[in-house]
Design a protein around this motif. Structure first.
Motif, PDB file in Angstrom:
ATOM      1  N   LYS A 127      30.930  15.140 -30.432  1.00  0.00           N
ATOM      2  CA  LYS A 127      29.952  15.254 -31.466  1.00  0.00           C
ATOM      3  C   LYS A 127      29.636  16.799 -31.894  1.00  0.00           C
ATOM      4  O   LYS A 127      29.002  16.898 -32.922  1.00  0.00           O
ATOM      5  N   LEU A 180      19.865   6.961 -29.150  1.00  0.00           N
ATOM      6  CA  LEU A 180      21.240   7.216 -29.399  1.00  0.00           C
ATOM      7  C   LEU A 180      21.692   7.852 -28.398  1.00  0.00           C
ATOM      8  O   LEU A 180      22.752   8.336 -28.336  1.00  0.00           O
ATOM      9  N   ASN A 181      20.848   8.057 -27.162  1.00  0.00           N
ATOM     10  CA  ASN A 181      21.745   8.573 -25.702  1.00  0.00           C
ATOM     11  C   ASN A 181      21.426   7.625 -24.649  1.00  0.00           C
ATOM     12  O   ASN A 181      20.338   7.374 -24.123  1.00  0.00           O
ATOM     13  N   GLY A 182      22.640   7.206 -24.027  1.00  0.00           N
ATOM     14  CA  GLY A 182      22.644   6.292 -23.122  1.00  0.00           C
ATOM     15  C   GLY A 182      22.013   6.898 -21.638  1.00  0.00           C
ATOM     16  O   GLY A 182      21.155   6.038 -20.970  1.00  0.00           O
ATOM     17  N   THR A 183      22.492   8.212 -21.532  1.00  0.00           N
ATOM     18  CA  THR A 183      22.185   8.828 -20.389  1.00  0.00           C
ATOM     19  C   THR A 183      20.515   8.694 -19.997  1.00  0.00           C
ATOM     20  O   THR A 183      19.697   8.374 -18.936  1.00  0.00           O
ATOM     21  N   ILE A 210      28.481   8.628 -17.497  1.00  0.00           N
ATOM     22  CA  ILE A 210      27.960   8.628 -18.880  1.00  0.00           C
ATOM     23  C   ILE A 210      27.410   9.860 -19.258  1.00  0.00           C
ATOM     24  O   ILE A 210      26.970  10.136 -20.395  1.00  0.00           O
ATOM     25  N   ALA A 211      26.996  10.660 -18.499  1.00  0.00           N
ATOM     26  CA  ALA A 211      26.311  11.860 -18.851  1.00  0.00           C
ATOM     27  C   ALA A 211      27.414  12.897 -19.414  1.00  0.00           C
ATOM     28  O   ALA A 211      28.466  12.817 -19.297  1.00  0.00           O
ATOM     29  N   GLU A 212      27.093  13.651 -20.225  1.00  0.00           N
ATOM     30  CA  GLU A 212      27.882  14.998 -20.935  1.00  0.00           C
ATOM     31  C   GLU A 212      28.399  15.796 -19.616  1.00  0.00           C
ATOM     32  O   GLU A 212      27.900  15.835 -18.726  1.00  0.00           O
ATOM     33  N   ASP A 218      22.124  15.853 -22.630  1.00  0.00           N
ATOM     34  CA  ASP A 218      21.522  14.455 -22.633  1.00  0.00           C
ATOM     35  C   ASP A 218      20.129  14.658 -22.636  1.00  0.00           C
ATOM     36  O   ASP A 218      19.358  14.462 -23.329  1.00  0.00           O
ATOM     37  N   ASP A 223      22.149  16.180 -27.316  1.00  0.00           N
ATOM     38  CA  ASP A 223      23.244  15.149 -27.604  1.00  0.00           C
ATOM     39  C   ASP A 223      22.607  14.073 -28.781  1.00  0.00           C
ATOM     40  O   ASP A 223      23.488  13.718 -29.953  1.00  0.00           O
ATOM     41  N   LYS A 227      23.840  13.424 -32.837  1.00  0.00           N
ATOM     42  CA  LYS A 227      24.048  12.083 -33.176  1.00  0.00           C
ATOM     43  C   LYS A 227      23.291  12.200 -34.455  1.00  0.00           C
ATOM     44  O   LYS A 227      23.630  11.359 -35.629  1.00  0.00           O
ATOM     45  N   GLY A 317      25.867   2.415 -24.908  1.00  0.00           N
ATOM     46  CA  GLY A 317      25.821   3.785 -25.876  1.00  0.00           C
ATOM     47  C   GLY A 317      26.842   4.691 -25.278  1.00  0.00           C
ATOM     48  O   GLY A 317      26.988   5.729 -25.733  1.00  0.00           O
ATOM     49  N   ALA A 318      27.320   4.124 -23.959  1.00  0.00           N
ATOM     50  CA  ALA A 318      28.430   5.392 -23.365  1.00  0.00           C
ATOM     51  C   ALA A 318      28.960   4.737 -22.403  1.00  0.00           C
ATOM     52  O   ALA A 318      28.842   3.481 -21.888  1.00  0.00           O
TER      53      ALA A 318
HETATM   54  N1  HSE Z   1      26.374  11.591 -22.783  1.00  0.00           N
HETATM   55  C1  HSE Z   1      26.154  10.540 -23.935  1.00  0.00           C
HETATM   56  C2  HSE Z   1      25.135   9.595 -23.968  1.00  0.00           C
HETATM   57  C3  HSE Z   1      27.643   9.886 -24.046  1.00  0.00           C
HETATM   58  O1  HSE Z   1      24.432   9.297 -22.667  1.00  0.00           O
HETATM   59  O2  HSE Z   1      24.701   8.736 -24.822  1.00  0.00           O
HETATM   60  C4  HSE Z   1      27.907   9.182 -25.322  1.00  0.00           C
HETATM   61  O3  HSE Z   1      27.878   9.904 -26.545  1.00  0.00           O
END
Ligand code: HSE
Length: 341
Positions: A127, A180-183, A210-212, A218, A223, A227, A317-318
């Protein structure tokens, strides 16, 4: 039968997910498109494994998990890294899955530009370079007459960029509002349902992969802001930059605030808004039972169009395999356009 030679840069959760989905789907792709997927080079942050004959997907994952370094791949492991990997063996498509860097976009930016100069198509889940250098990258792809696909950069496996560009092209997209952020969605929904503390759920999301790499991206909304910039540019045609987005994360959200919202029939969610009047990421109250009421690592987005009204999508999403699946989808688009026999 034509070989399609793949170079994977970045071998964390998404890179390893790519090895898994290539293994799972290569027979299917061979049957459908007459193309044989072959991973010829893979690099982690400091080493690589390179073989023109193709590398074994399971062995790549085993070596990385057990030793931490691709240099230990039998016979073909090496200390070649970074941009040099792209010169080391012929490939057709770069699958770029290095960690997002929102400071200077490296190494993704340089890797992508070099692949374009070499005349190669690129699929990315990154990203940082898209948020910071969107026009530069798109212009370079155009100039070198190559395909650049980035569905996996927004919403993991949830279709959003291809949905707008390829499924809804009759429409003008007026806005996109979504999660738009799964975490952060995982953290907020666990805090709501289990009453778990912010710190513990953040640790859980790191363990889930799933976290960056730097989870501040996040929880501080960085993040989701990246997006937002990517969607603004690619779907709404707004030449937005990262600094144009108003960003507030969830690190100040207390269990008490969640409890109080819950009592009144609301949830707290990190919402991204993309429109020509507003580029914003912030925690907002949303109604329970609404389209925003999604749990765990799910993402969602409501796309408002001029002709088709509102179209809402949601999806995971992740995650390793899910994000890799979005990249494989982009790769299949490239195969259909250029390599199908
Ligand atoms: N860290 C991001 C999230 C991964 O939690 O959405 C997916 O882009």
């Amino acid at each position: 039968m034509k070989d399609l030679r793949l170079c994977i840069m970045g071998f964390g959760a998404v890179g390893q997910g790519l090895a898994k989905v290539v293994l799972l789907k290569k027979e299917n792709i061979k049957e459908l498109y007459g193309v044989e997927l072959k991973i010829v080079s893979v690099a982690d942050s400091s080493t690589s494994a390179i073989s023109t004959d193709g590398l074994d997907e399971e062995e790549l994952i085993r070596v990385k998990k057990e030793t931490g370094k691709l240099a230990n791949y039998p016979e073909y492991g090496s200390n070649i890294s970074g941009l040099d990997v792209l010169d080391e063996c012929e490939y057709d498509v770069l699958l770029e899955a290095t960690p997002t860097n929102i400071v200077d976009a490296e190494p993704a930016r340089s890797l992508t530009l070099k692949a374009f100069e070499q005349g190669k198509d690129v699929v990315t889940s990154n990203k940082g370079h898209l948020a910071l250098n969107f026009n530069e990258l798109l212009d370079a792809a155009l100039k070198n007459n190559v395909i650049f696909k980035f569905e996996a950069s927004v919403g993991g496996t949830m279709p959003i960029i291809n949905l707008a560009q390829e499924t809804l092209p009759a429409n003008n997209v007026e806005s996109i509002v979504g999660i738009l952020n799964g975490t952060t969605n995982y953290i907020l929904s666990r805090m709501t349902s289990e009453g778990t503390s912010y710190e513990n759920t953040l640790k859980e999301s790191q363990q889930l992969g799933i976290a960056e790499t730097d989870p501040t991206q996040d929880v501080e909304g960085i993040d989701a802001a990246c997006k937002t910039v990517i969607l603004a540019n690619s779907v709404l045609g707004i030449p937005a930059k990262y600094d144009d987005v108003k960003v507030k994360g969830i690190s100040d959200i207390t269990s008490e605030a969640i409890y109080l919202a819950d009592k009144e029939g609301y949830l707290i969610k990190l919402i991204a808004e993309v429109s020509k009047d507003n580029l914003e990421v912030s925690p907002r109250l949303v109604k329970k039972g609404s389209a925003f009421d999604i749990n765990g690592t799910l993402n969602m987005a409501t796309v408002t169009t001029d002709l088709s009204g509102k179209v809402t999508v949601r999806g995971i999403g992740a995650g390793s395999v899910e994000t890799a699946a979005a990249m494989l989808t982009d790769l299949i688009h490239i195969i259909r356009e250029k390599y199908k026999v």
